[in-house]
Scaffold this active site. Sequence first.
Site, PDB file in Angstrom:
ATOM      1  N   ALA A  80       0.831  -1.199   0.000  1.00  0.00           N
ATOM      2  CA  ALA A  80       0.000   0.000   0.000  1.00  0.00           C
ATOM      3  C   ALA A  80       0.869   1.253   0.000  1.00  0.00           C
ATOM      4  O   ALA A  80       2.031   1.214   0.407  1.00  0.00           O
ATOM      5  CB  ALA A  80      -0.908   0.025   1.234  1.00  0.00           C
ATOM      6  N   TYR A  93      -2.023   8.307  -7.253  1.00  0.00           N
ATOM      7  CA  TYR A  93      -1.144   7.158  -7.023  1.00  0.00           C
ATOM      8  C   TYR A  93      -1.684   6.288  -5.892  1.00  0.00           C
ATOM      9  O   TYR A  93      -1.680   5.057  -5.984  1.00  0.00           O
ATOM     10  CB  TYR A  93       0.270   7.643  -6.681  1.00  0.00           C
ATOM     11  CG  TYR A  93       1.208   6.526  -6.285  1.00  0.00           C
ATOM     12  CD1 TYR A  93       1.696   5.633  -7.231  1.00  0.00           C
ATOM     13  CD2 TYR A  93       1.588   6.357  -4.954  1.00  0.00           C
ATOM     14  CE1 TYR A  93       2.540   4.593  -6.869  1.00  0.00           C
ATOM     15  CE2 TYR A  93       2.432   5.324  -4.578  1.00  0.00           C
ATOM     16  CZ  TYR A  93       2.907   4.445  -5.543  1.00  0.00           C
ATOM     17  OH  TYR A  93       3.727   3.416  -5.168  1.00  0.00           O
ATOM     18  N   THR A 123      -7.992  -0.833   7.318  1.00  0.00           N
ATOM     19  CA  THR A 123      -7.468   0.196   8.215  1.00  0.00           C
ATOM     20  C   THR A 123      -8.561   0.879   9.025  1.00  0.00           C
ATOM     21  O   THR A 123      -9.703   1.019   8.556  1.00  0.00           O
ATOM     22  CB  THR A 123      -6.717   1.272   7.405  1.00  0.00           C
ATOM     23  OG1 THR A 123      -6.379   2.378   8.250  1.00  0.00           O
ATOM     24  CG2 THR A 123      -7.578   1.805   6.264  1.00  0.00           C
ATOM     25  N   GLU A 125      -8.660   3.919   9.409  1.00  0.00           N
ATOM     26  CA  GLU A 125      -8.951   5.182   8.731  1.00  0.00           C
ATOM     27  C   GLU A 125     -10.264   5.114   7.955  1.00  0.00           C
ATOM     28  O   GLU A 125     -10.775   6.155   7.527  1.00  0.00           O
ATOM     29  CB  GLU A 125      -7.799   5.553   7.787  1.00  0.00           C
ATOM     30  CG  GLU A 125      -6.515   5.946   8.494  1.00  0.00           C
ATOM     31  CD  GLU A 125      -6.582   7.322   9.160  1.00  0.00           C
ATOM     32  OE1 GLU A 125      -7.349   8.180   8.684  1.00  0.00           O
ATOM     33  OE2 GLU A 125      -5.861   7.526  10.150  1.00  0.00           O
ATOM     34  N   TYR A 147      -6.316   8.214   1.234  1.00  0.00           N
ATOM     35  CA  TYR A 147      -5.901   6.882   1.703  1.00  0.00           C
ATOM     36  C   TYR A 147      -7.109   6.103   2.221  1.00  0.00           C
ATOM     37  O   TYR A 147      -7.336   4.959   1.837  1.00  0.00           O
ATOM     38  CB  TYR A 147      -4.855   7.031   2.813  1.00  0.00           C
ATOM     39  CG  TYR A 147      -4.541   5.746   3.541  1.00  0.00           C
ATOM     40  CD1 TYR A 147      -3.755   4.753   2.954  1.00  0.00           C
ATOM     41  CD2 TYR A 147      -5.027   5.517   4.833  1.00  0.00           C
ATOM     42  CE1 TYR A 147      -3.472   3.576   3.624  1.00  0.00           C
ATOM     43  CE2 TYR A 147      -4.744   4.340   5.512  1.00  0.00           C
ATOM     44  CZ  TYR A 147      -3.970   3.373   4.898  1.00  0.00           C
ATOM     45  OH  TYR A 147      -3.701   2.199   5.555  1.00  0.00           O
ATOM     46  N   LYS A 151      -8.794   2.727   0.582  1.00  0.00           N
ATOM     47  CA  LYS A 151      -8.919   1.503   1.373  1.00  0.00           C
ATOM     48  C   LYS A 151     -10.381   1.069   1.513  1.00  0.00           C
ATOM     49  O   LYS A 151     -10.669  -0.127   1.666  1.00  0.00           O
ATOM     50  CB  LYS A 151      -8.293   1.706   2.756  1.00  0.00           C
ATOM     51  CG  LYS A 151      -6.776   1.655   2.772  1.00  0.00           C
ATOM     52  CD  LYS A 151      -6.263   0.238   2.536  1.00  0.00           C
ATOM     53  CE  LYS A 151      -4.784   0.117   2.825  1.00  0.00           C
ATOM     54  NZ  LYS A 151      -4.297  -1.284   2.710  1.00  0.00           N
ATOM     55  N   HIS A 177      -0.754   0.413  14.509  1.00  0.00           N
ATOM     56  CA  HIS A 177       0.170  -0.525  15.134  1.00  0.00           C
ATOM     57  C   HIS A 177       1.591  -0.122  14.756  1.00  0.00           C
ATOM     58  O   HIS A 177       1.905   0.120  13.611  1.00  0.00           O
ATOM     59  CB  HIS A 177      -0.142  -1.972  14.754  1.00  0.00           C
ATOM     60  CG  HIS A 177      -0.399  -2.187  13.306  1.00  0.00           C
ATOM     61  ND1 HIS A 177      -1.544  -1.753  12.662  1.00  0.00           N
ATOM     62  CD2 HIS A 177       0.342  -2.803  12.348  1.00  0.00           C
ATOM     63  CE1 HIS A 177      -1.498  -2.087  11.394  1.00  0.00           C
ATOM     64  NE2 HIS A 177      -0.353  -2.707  11.167  1.00  0.00           N
ATOM     65  N   ARG A 182       8.960   0.776  12.420  1.00  0.00           N
ATOM     66  CA  ARG A 182       8.057   1.741  11.806  1.00  0.00           C
ATOM     67  C   ARG A 182       8.847   2.692  10.926  1.00  0.00           C
ATOM     68  O   ARG A 182       9.983   3.073  11.238  1.00  0.00           O
ATOM     69  CB  ARG A 182       7.335   2.525  12.907  1.00  0.00           C
ATOM     70  CG  ARG A 182       6.112   3.322  12.459  1.00  0.00           C
ATOM     71  CD  ARG A 182       5.167   2.497  11.655  1.00  0.00           C
ATOM     72  NE  ARG A 182       3.781   2.871  11.854  1.00  0.00           N
ATOM     73  CZ  ARG A 182       2.839   2.683  10.937  1.00  0.00           C
ATOM     74  NH1 ARG A 182       3.157   2.182   9.756  1.00  0.00           N
ATOM     75  NH2 ARG A 182       1.576   2.985  11.191  1.00  0.00           N
TER      76      ARG A 182
END
Length: 336
Positions: A80, A93, A123, A125, A147, A151, A177, A182
């Site tokens: 992703a 994109y 997600t 989100e 985003y 998703k 998470h 990260r």
Amino acid sequence: MKKALITGITGQDGSYLAELLLDKGYDVHGIIRRSSSFNTGRIDHIYKYLHLYYGDVTDTLSLQNIIQEVKPDEIYNLSAQSHVAVSFELPEYTGQVDALGVLKLLESVKKYSPNTKIYQASTSELFGKVKEIPQKETTPFHPRSPYGVSKLYAYWICKNYRESYDMFISNGILFNHESSRRGETFVTKKITMGLANWLKTFKPIKLGNLNAKRDWGYAKDYVYGMWLMLQQEKPDDFILATGESHSIREFVEESCKYIGINIEWIDDGINEKGIEKNSGSVIIEIDPKYFRPSEVDLLLGDPTKAKNILGWEAKTKFKDLIKIMMEHDLKQQLNR
């Protein structure tokens, strides 16, 4: 020996998942994007145990060729453009990768390996401007970024293919998470890495909305939940979350506390600063460029369904997560 194919294997989640599957005796395959620089740092320690292929979820032919060759028992689609703020700068994109890339993957599996089980990385989100607290699998969606919208398409196209073609596809609606792996542009890593650097340089960390609240867990716990979803008799959609919510301000304060910094907040709005109480040195500054065009104020997940059906729950607490990240970044700073 089961075969698993991981897209996004070089990312935070992909690397932890690859470790987990190897430990469980899987034959692990992964798709990586061609780059002029090395981008396999998170999997270098297990590199020799993996089968890696150059490909991209936006390139149908590469997906078809890899799936035809591998014919995996399980696919974990972790690929992703996963940075929310960047999605406002690169909306087209983001849609190509996070929405249409999923469709291309599903079509390739339907055509060349229809019995493959698929995990789709969804997600929190999706909830965006939340309709209820905490958020459950039944909570209405209202994404607030390109985003999140991309998703959302991926979530629904997975459900559609599951219902239309009897494919085994599960959406994992994972709340934030984090880990020592990260990416450096994500806010938690900016904080822990920035504080480790501040101890040497006293260079302030620039952040955006300090009051945004998130449900933060440990990525290593969450990849186990991904695996559990594909071990069920029937596909379904699950929230993975801790059930606790903390603000970015709290994340800063707890990280400072761990390394013995006494932080104090002064001023307000875009002029607010976090300073070291004794010396007055600036630790945190607000930079308006990190504000989003539309903000998500509060995310808090209800993991009850995952606990009852999968037997999964987050093991790592908020303070323990910060300890893991701070210890890693302090060690990295010492070695520089």
